[in-house]
Design a protein around this motif. Structure first.
Motif, short mmCIF file in Angstrom:
data_model
loop_
_atom_site.label_atom_id
_atom_site.label_comp_id
_atom_site.label_asym_id
_atom_site.label_seq_id
_atom_site.Cartn_x
_atom_site.Cartn_y
_atom_site.Cartn_z
N GLU A 80 -67.06 -46.25 -55.12
CA GLU A 80 -65.77 -46.88 -54.84
C GLU A 80 -65.13 -47.54 -56.08
OE1 GLU A 80 -65.87 -48.77 -50.94
OE2 GLU A 80 -66.17 -46.80 -50.02
N PRO A 81 -65.90 -48.24 -56.90
CA PRO A 81 -65.27 -48.78 -58.12
C PRO A 81 -64.75 -47.66 -59.03
CG PRO A 81 -67.46 -49.73 -57.78
CD PRO A 81 -67.31 -48.63 -56.79
N LYS A 82 -65.46 -46.54 -59.07
CA LYS A 82 -65.06 -45.45 -59.97
C LYS A 82 -63.82 -44.72 -59.47
CE LYS A 82 -69.64 -44.47 -61.90
NZ LYS A 82 -70.59 -45.31 -61.14
N LEU A 83 -63.58 -44.77 -58.16
CA LEU A 83 -62.46 -44.00 -57.60
C LEU A 83 -61.25 -44.88 -57.29
CD1 LEU A 83 -64.47 -41.77 -55.07
CD2 LEU A 83 -63.84 -41.23 -57.42
N GLU A 84 -61.45 -46.18 -57.46
CA GLU A 84 -60.47 -47.19 -57.08
C GLU A 84 -59.06 -46.90 -57.59
OE1 GLU A 84 -61.66 -51.83 -56.75
OE2 GLU A 84 -61.50 -50.93 -58.75
N SER A 85 -59.00 -46.43 -58.84
CA SER A 85 -57.68 -46.31 -59.47
C SER A 85 -56.95 -45.03 -59.08
CB SER A 85 -57.85 -46.36 -60.99
OG SER A 85 -58.59 -45.22 -61.39
N ILE A 86 -57.63 -44.16 -58.32
CA ILE A 86 -56.97 -42.89 -57.96
C ILE A 86 -55.99 -43.14 -56.82
CG2 ILE A 86 -57.34 -40.55 -57.11
CD1 ILE A 86 -60.07 -40.59 -58.48
N GLU A 87 -54.79 -42.63 -56.97
CA GLU A 87 -53.73 -42.97 -56.03
C GLU A 87 -53.84 -42.28 -54.67
OE1 GLU A 87 -49.67 -42.70 -57.47
OE2 GLU A 87 -50.33 -43.91 -59.18
N ASN A 88 -53.60 -43.05 -53.62
CA ASN A 88 -53.50 -42.52 -52.25
C ASN A 88 -54.75 -41.76 -51.81
OD1 ASN A 88 -50.86 -43.44 -51.84
ND2 ASN A 88 -50.11 -41.73 -53.08
N LEU A 89 -55.86 -42.13 -52.35
CA LEU A 89 -57.10 -41.44 -51.97
C LEU A 89 -57.78 -42.24 -50.86
CD1 LEU A 89 -59.07 -39.10 -52.79
CD2 LEU A 89 -60.33 -40.86 -54.03
N GLU A 90 -58.12 -41.54 -49.77
CA GLU A 90 -58.85 -42.20 -48.69
C GLU A 90 -60.24 -41.56 -48.60
OE1 GLU A 90 -58.16 -43.17 -43.97
OE2 GLU A 90 -56.57 -42.24 -45.12
N LEU A 91 -61.26 -42.40 -48.41
CA LEU A 91 -62.62 -41.88 -48.31
C LEU A 91 -63.13 -42.05 -46.89
CD1 LEU A 91 -64.32 -43.44 -51.49
CD2 LEU A 91 -63.25 -41.20 -51.24
N GLY A 92 -63.78 -41.02 -46.36
CA GLY A 92 -64.43 -41.14 -45.05
C GLY A 92 -65.89 -40.78 -45.20
N TYR A 93 -66.75 -41.52 -44.52
CA TYR A 93 -68.19 -41.26 -44.61
C TYR A 93 -68.71 -40.91 -43.23
CZ TYR A 93 -67.86 -43.93 -48.95
OH TYR A 93 -67.52 -44.37 -50.18
N CYS A 94 -69.68 -40.02 -43.19
CA CYS A 94 -70.40 -39.79 -41.95
C CYS A 94 -71.84 -39.46 -42.30
CB CYS A 94 -69.74 -38.66 -41.17
SG CYS A 94 -70.63 -38.28 -39.67
N ALA A 95 -72.77 -40.29 -41.84
CA ALA A 95 -74.17 -40.11 -42.20
C ALA A 95 -74.97 -39.64 -41.00
CB ALA A 95 -74.76 -41.42 -42.72
N ARG A 96 -75.88 -38.71 -41.22
CA ARG A 96 -76.68 -38.13 -40.15
C ARG A 96 -77.97 -37.63 -40.75
NH1 ARG A 96 -72.33 -35.41 -38.47
NH2 ARG A 96 -72.79 -33.79 -39.95
N LEU A 97 -79.10 -38.13 -40.28
CA LEU A 97 -80.39 -37.60 -40.70
C LEU A 97 -80.54 -37.55 -42.22
CD1 LEU A 97 -80.59 -34.55 -38.31
CD2 LEU A 97 -81.86 -36.67 -38.11
N GLY A 98 -80.04 -38.55 -42.89
CA GLY A 98 -80.21 -38.59 -44.33
C GLY A 98 -79.14 -37.81 -45.08
N GLU A 99 -78.33 -37.08 -44.35
CA GLU A 99 -77.26 -36.31 -44.95
C GLU A 99 -75.98 -37.13 -44.84
OE1 GLU A 99 -77.96 -31.90 -43.88
OE2 GLU A 99 -76.01 -32.48 -43.09
N VAL A 100 -75.19 -37.16 -45.89
CA VAL A 100 -73.92 -37.90 -45.83
C VAL A 100 -72.77 -36.93 -46.07
CG1 VAL A 100 -72.51 -39.74 -46.83
CG2 VAL A 100 -75.00 -40.02 -46.66
N ASP A 101 -71.82 -36.92 -45.16
CA ASP A 101 -70.58 -36.20 -45.42
C ASP A 101 -69.61 -37.19 -46.02
OD1 ASP A 101 -71.17 -33.63 -44.72
OD2 ASP A 101 -70.50 -33.82 -42.65
#
Lengths: 415, 415
Positions: free
Chosen positions: B202-223
């Motif tokens: 998140e600190p590394k991507l902070e400055s990128i404009e209009n970027l939204e991040l979504g996370y989904c974790a399952r069984l050790g796998e993260v989307d």
């Protein structure tokens, strides 16, 4: 007593976190004879206001989870105080607990945590040894038409102990001794569809007083739950046992693999598996049951023809003549598996999961399954159960496990 | 566009079945830039009437699941027709499909299934190739103030394909070109936790404009899903690729087994499996991928020590000396599997799933995993991942598959 559940949490609506609250409450309340009339999930915004306003007149108890955190979008306390026309008062006991909680962990308490110590007048504080947000119980006020309100933390690790230790006992108290929970009884049935069971049983059970039936179908298995007075349940159970003697896996919620492991353990017998199209799922399912290592020693996954020949001794000519997906080959697989494993029973399957590999004579969805048991003729059967690849594997796994279950339960298998 | 979800099903409120619908819809709608405003679960009774009446004026779309079955408590069709003032009409196309569905499976159609062919006037039938209950789409009528209604089957195996193939495209159409979903890009990451990824990126991507991040974790796998203008996504993707080169399974939603089958197919290579504590789950998972028969020919499930010795040639002394759950034995299993199967790669696992079988030195949750590949030194590693039996098996399966994935993707394995 009517109960509703309200879950607050934006993450629950984004697919990031599965909402397990409804299921947890459902199970626990069911044991008290209570049903959830409605469960609602809303984001961390002022939807809580509308939802509570709608629910107040139609229910006796509301269990609210979430929205008790320290941040500005955690507004459950404020909304409830406002709706009930009560003041929010700083609870010094909570402040002290919070300070101790942070001290213990070597952190300083953030000023935003103080919001968590604000309590609507007349509310009872529910201790939270597992987190910072205490729960709150606001008793119903009959003259004002407000139900009993439980405001509970969202994280399951905090919610569940608080529910078990403080909420459920309070609900039992509210129910009073005259409302002791009803009894219930579950039949787990395999090999008959939900609608066929309903068509068959409902006329036969119609005359039984105060009997409620609940159905839940999954992967060809149907849970049929009887709820009502013990006498009615007994009466219905006799009818169901007579109608579905062969198909009843368990009079409980025991899984088919657990039934098999139990029956084999009782007889000090073992099973081995020889799988083609199920690719190991039968072995995998059996070994999901605790105690399976005593009754399951090995399994063969023979996907290629060469593996069927090498590992199970299936004659190559048989495969050439009849095809790998054939009655002849599945019988040879079962018998080879029985002989080579030294087990008492051997299950074998060979079929076409798709998407490729089907023919006119044997389309995708065709499968042969077999059971070889010491001292018995080998049994085999052709099935056709077209479905997507993963569902096909699951269905064939259950069909095959049920062969063994029927055999162990003393039924003659039906070709 | 406001969307609500209504799930009908007594079993969802009894704790027998976890409600995964909200999460599924949440995730899929998120990709279209839509958020669920409210999700409600109600029993199979006429609560559906009240819930729809409340929701009609405040939303544009309602996704209803369940209540389309053949039994008398499945009343969604009737209630919707009544509320909209439409007649229910027998749809001959559905009757024909139902007859074919049952014919194919060698069953006779029950008369109660005919209820499933009753359709409110003006509704569009949504085909259900995976079950008996077709879905229905009832378009909004602005003059009557009714929203778009989607009536969908409850079982996820039926619901999800119908949603993907018919509901989501319709929602995109309803959104119109001016509201076309933003672009998105998915990273599937294994071997790094959700919060660790967030803290790092998140600190590394902070400055990128209009970027939204979504996370989904399952069984050790993260989307990790990036949403925003293409330029921002490209910028972020470069950073993520550099940070998680090894851990990115796929830049899509491809499963790890499908990635493995694809990589092996490209190289014309095969893999075999030798499983103890996972009991066939690794083989089962690989064979869930279409096309696996080309790259997976056989698997051994060697639960008992005698099976490890007989089927894989693990020396009995090795087991006596080090125990079946040991680095030495798992390496011997992998190497025996490689030699005997003739495959190019062999995966092996031996561990303690519990609940019994643990010791102080090797508690429940201990597992050794190994990969033997032609022309390479055998790699092995000890892990400790205590969990209930079924979660343990799943985690170990993914850990082991990821060894092969990393190897095939050209990474040196890290001990």
């Amino acid at each position: 007593m009517r109960v509703e559940v309200v879950n607050i949490g934006t993450e629950l609506l984004l697919g990031k976190v599965t909402n397990t609250h409804a299921g947890y409450f459902g199970e626990e309340l069911f044991k008290l004879g209570l049903r959830i009339q409605r469960q609602t999930t809303i984001p961390d915004d002022d939807a809580i206001r509308t939802v509570l306003k709608e629910a107040f007149p139609r229910t006796d108890v509301i269990l609210v989870t979430g929205g008790l955190g320290p941040t500005s979008d955690d507004i459950t306390r404020e909304v409830v105080a406002e709706m009930l026309g009560r003041k929010l008062i700083l609870d010094q006991g909570i402040v002290d607990d919070l300070k101790a909680f942070f001290d213990n962990r070597g952190y300083e308490m953030s000023s935003s945590n103080e919001r968590q110590a604000m309590v609507p007048e007349g509310a009872v504080v529910l201790d939270n040894p597992n987190g910072t947000a205490p729960g709150l119980y606001v008793p119903a006020v009959e003259s004002e038409g407000t139900p009993h309100l439980f405001l509970l933390p969202g994280p399951p690790r905090e919610l569940r102990p608080m529910t078990a230790n403080l909420v459920l006992p309070k609900l039992v108290e509210l129910l009073g001794p005259e409302n002791a929970p009803e009894t219930w009884h579950n039949f787990r049935i395999y090999g008959a569809g939900e609608s066929a069971i309903a068509d068959n049983l409902e006329p036969k059970l119609e005359s039984i007083e105060n009997l409620e039936l609940g159905y839940c179908a999954r992967l060809g298995e149907v849970d049929l739950r009887l709820i009502g007075p013990q006498q009615s349940i007994d009466q219905a159970a006799d009818i169901i046992r007579a109608e579905y003697a062969r198909e009843i896996i368990a009079e409980s919620e025991e899984s088919i693999e657990s039934v098999i492991v139990r029956l084999l353990s009782d007889r000090h017998e073992t099973v081995a598996t020889a799988e083609s199209c199920t690719g190991g799922q039968i072995a995998n399912t059996i070994t999901n049951a605790a105690g399976s290592s005593g009754v399951f020693h090995r399994g063969y996954v023979t996907y290629a023809n060469s593996a069927k020949a090498e590992l199970l001794g299936v004659p190559a000519e048989l495969i050439v003549k009849h095809g790998a997906v054939s009655d002849e080959v599945v019988r040879a697989m079962a018998e080879g598996c029985l002989a080579r494993s030294g087990a008492d029973h051997a299950l074998a399957v060979s079929g076409i999961a798709g998407p490729g590999g089907g023919s006119e004579e044997k389309p995708v969805g065709t499968v042969f399954i077999a059971l070889a048991s010491k001292g018995h003729d080998t049994f085999s059967k052709r099935h056709f159960t077209p479905a997507d690849r993963i569902s096909f594997k699951m269905r064939v796994t259950r069909l095959t496990l049920d062969l063994l279950r029927q055999h162990l339960a003393g039924f003659q298998l039906i070709a």
